[in-house]
Write an enzyme that holds these catalytic residues in place. Sequence first.
Site, PDB file in Angstrom:
ATOM      1  N   ARG A  61      21.203  18.138  41.056  1.00 54.08           N
ATOM      2  CA  ARG A  61      21.802  17.443  39.848  1.00 54.08           C
ATOM      3  C   ARG A  61      20.669  16.011  39.655  1.00 54.08           C
ATOM      4  NH1 ARG A  61      25.853  15.022  42.628  1.00 54.08           N
ATOM      5  NH2 ARG A  61      26.309  17.018  43.421  1.00 54.08           N
ATOM      6  N   TYR A 114      29.902   9.008  14.571  1.00 51.13           N
ATOM      7  CA  TYR A 114      30.481  10.149  14.969  1.00 51.13           C
ATOM      8  C   TYR A 114      31.735  10.070  15.757  1.00 51.13           C
ATOM      9  CZ  TYR A 114      30.180  14.070  17.389  1.00 51.13           C
ATOM     10  OH  TYR A 114      29.940  15.546  18.161  1.00 51.13           O
ATOM     11  N   ASP A 186      22.907   4.444  19.435  1.00 53.04           N
ATOM     12  CA  ASP A 186      23.239   6.086  18.774  1.00 53.04           C
ATOM     13  C   ASP A 186      21.947   6.612  18.122  1.00 53.04           C
ATOM     14  OD1 ASP A 186      23.106   8.785  18.200  1.00 53.04           O
ATOM     15  OD2 ASP A 186      25.047   8.778  18.670  1.00 53.04           O
ATOM     16  N   LYS A 213      19.974  17.581  18.547  1.00 58.15           N
ATOM     17  CA  LYS A 213      19.462  17.577  16.799  1.00 58.15           C
ATOM     18  C   LYS A 213      18.097  18.007  16.349  1.00 58.15           C
ATOM     19  CE  LYS A 213      24.329  17.529  16.663  1.00 58.15           C
ATOM     20  NZ  LYS A 213      24.746  15.826  16.952  1.00 58.15           N
TER      21      LYS A 213
HETATM   22  C1  PLP Z   1      25.829  15.904  16.979  1.00 62.92           C
HETATM   23  C2  PLP Z   1      25.517  14.047  17.625  1.00 62.92           C
HETATM   24  C3  PLP Z   1      26.516  14.006  18.851  1.00 62.92           C
HETATM   25  C4  PLP Z   1      27.470  14.330  19.727  1.00 62.92           C
HETATM   26  O1  PLP Z   1      26.207  15.344  20.273  1.00 62.92           O
HETATM   27  P1  PLP Z   1      26.173  16.909  20.831  1.00 62.92           P
HETATM   28  O2  PLP Z   1      24.781  17.208  21.991  1.00 62.92           O
HETATM   29  O3  PLP Z   1      26.349  17.834  19.951  1.00 62.92           O
HETATM   30  O4  PLP Z   1      26.990  16.749  21.911  1.00 62.92           O
HETATM   31  C5  PLP Z   1      26.007  12.755  18.911  1.00 62.92           C
HETATM   32  N1  PLP Z   1      25.524  11.505  18.217  1.00 62.92           N
HETATM   33  C6  PLP Z   1      25.753  11.403  16.982  1.00 62.92           C
HETATM   34  C7  PLP Z   1      25.072  10.785  16.005  1.00 62.92           C
HETATM   35  C8  PLP Z   1      25.269  13.507  16.532  1.00 62.92           C
HETATM   36  O5  PLP Z   1      25.359  13.464  15.427  1.00 62.92           O
END
Ligand code: PLP
Length: 398
Positions: A61, A114, A186, A213
Amino acid sequence: MNGSASSQETRFVHAGSDPRRQGGYVNPPVHRASTALYQDVAEMEASQADPLKTGTPVYGRFGTPTGRAFEEALSQLEGGHAAVATCSGLSAITTAILAYVRAGDHILVSDSVYLPTRKFCDSLAALGVESEYYRPDADGTTIEELIRPRTRLLYLESPGSTTFEVQDIPAITAVCRARGVATIADNTWATPVFCRPLELGPGVDVVVHSATKYLTGHADSLLGAIVCTEESYPVVRSAAIRLGQCASADDLYLGLRGLRTLPVRLGRHQEHGLELARWTAEQEGVAAVLNPGLPGDPGHDLWRRDFTGAPGLFGVELEPHFGKPAVDAMLSRLQLFGLGHSYGGYESLIVPTDPVSHRLPGTWAGRGPLVRVHVGFEDIGDLKKDLTAGFAALLSGT
Ligand SMILES: *Cc1c(COP(=O)(O)O)cnc(C)c1O
């Protein structure tokens, strides 16, 4: 290889890579692990005395060689000190926020974040933390006015999810740094290929990623990452340990593999994304295309100053007279643009979005229906043909 003197593409190929650590092979193995064995009691006791568990292997972990390779590479590319991998982008976000907040704190959150991030921040009320949303066009002076004695943290996403407003990160971080407010950004949209928020002005304290992504890039994995400065790393890493955060070996491997080709893939996403954004802006029924990479976009000047590119993810605002049946007819007509969440994979996607339902009053009310487009690697002519059929369905569906 540290590679700070090399060009960006070279750094993406070699960051954090040390084939000698892995028997000479170019890539690290997929290291599945829970138990790690100590050589003797002295080694066991030394590891128990290491609060951040970054020394000898202790337990799966706390990290494996596959995870360390991903964290080191991403951290170098983002200009950070160290990174923490988590099981999803949202878990990276919640872990980073929980690392900072305590009961009685006030946090500032950009109105454009988000939506699941917003829902998490709202839920912090149950822990005695107040989340206040600020308009993403706020300048340093406005942020300064919003900071209270109990403001602990400012969380931003630039450009904003679904609406793509660009924020003045150097000005915001300058004010926050001076007032002792920690900052988290982010950076999922831009990735370190196009923006490095740790290096903008005084810089944010923490960068979070949905590596799901563009970083992994093939719609086949869920992965998150938190990139830290030397000061923020112990704060974030100890929270991740308390919360039991970790990521799977397969996903960490895919994240590292994705990083190696990220500049090449983003180059194509950008090229076809900007072309399709320009083309879309000229179609009948379109009120606006929301993409800071386009001249004339409200965020274009800040984007030019702080970003080096725009990937193929943008918003399309349709004219306000279109109702839900017309928009549904358009989305259902599309063949190549898959109707689905997420983005950053090789395949094009489209999804309807609805900022009006949750944004600050007066920011989106009265504007037309919004969809979000992710431009993948299909032929650009084929994508235009697909959208042309979709716009025809929109226009006849009113
Ligand atoms: C998709 C996304 C998230 C969340 O990501 P996951 O891997 O689906 O949990 C957070 N911030 C942004 C800007 C996103 O596009």
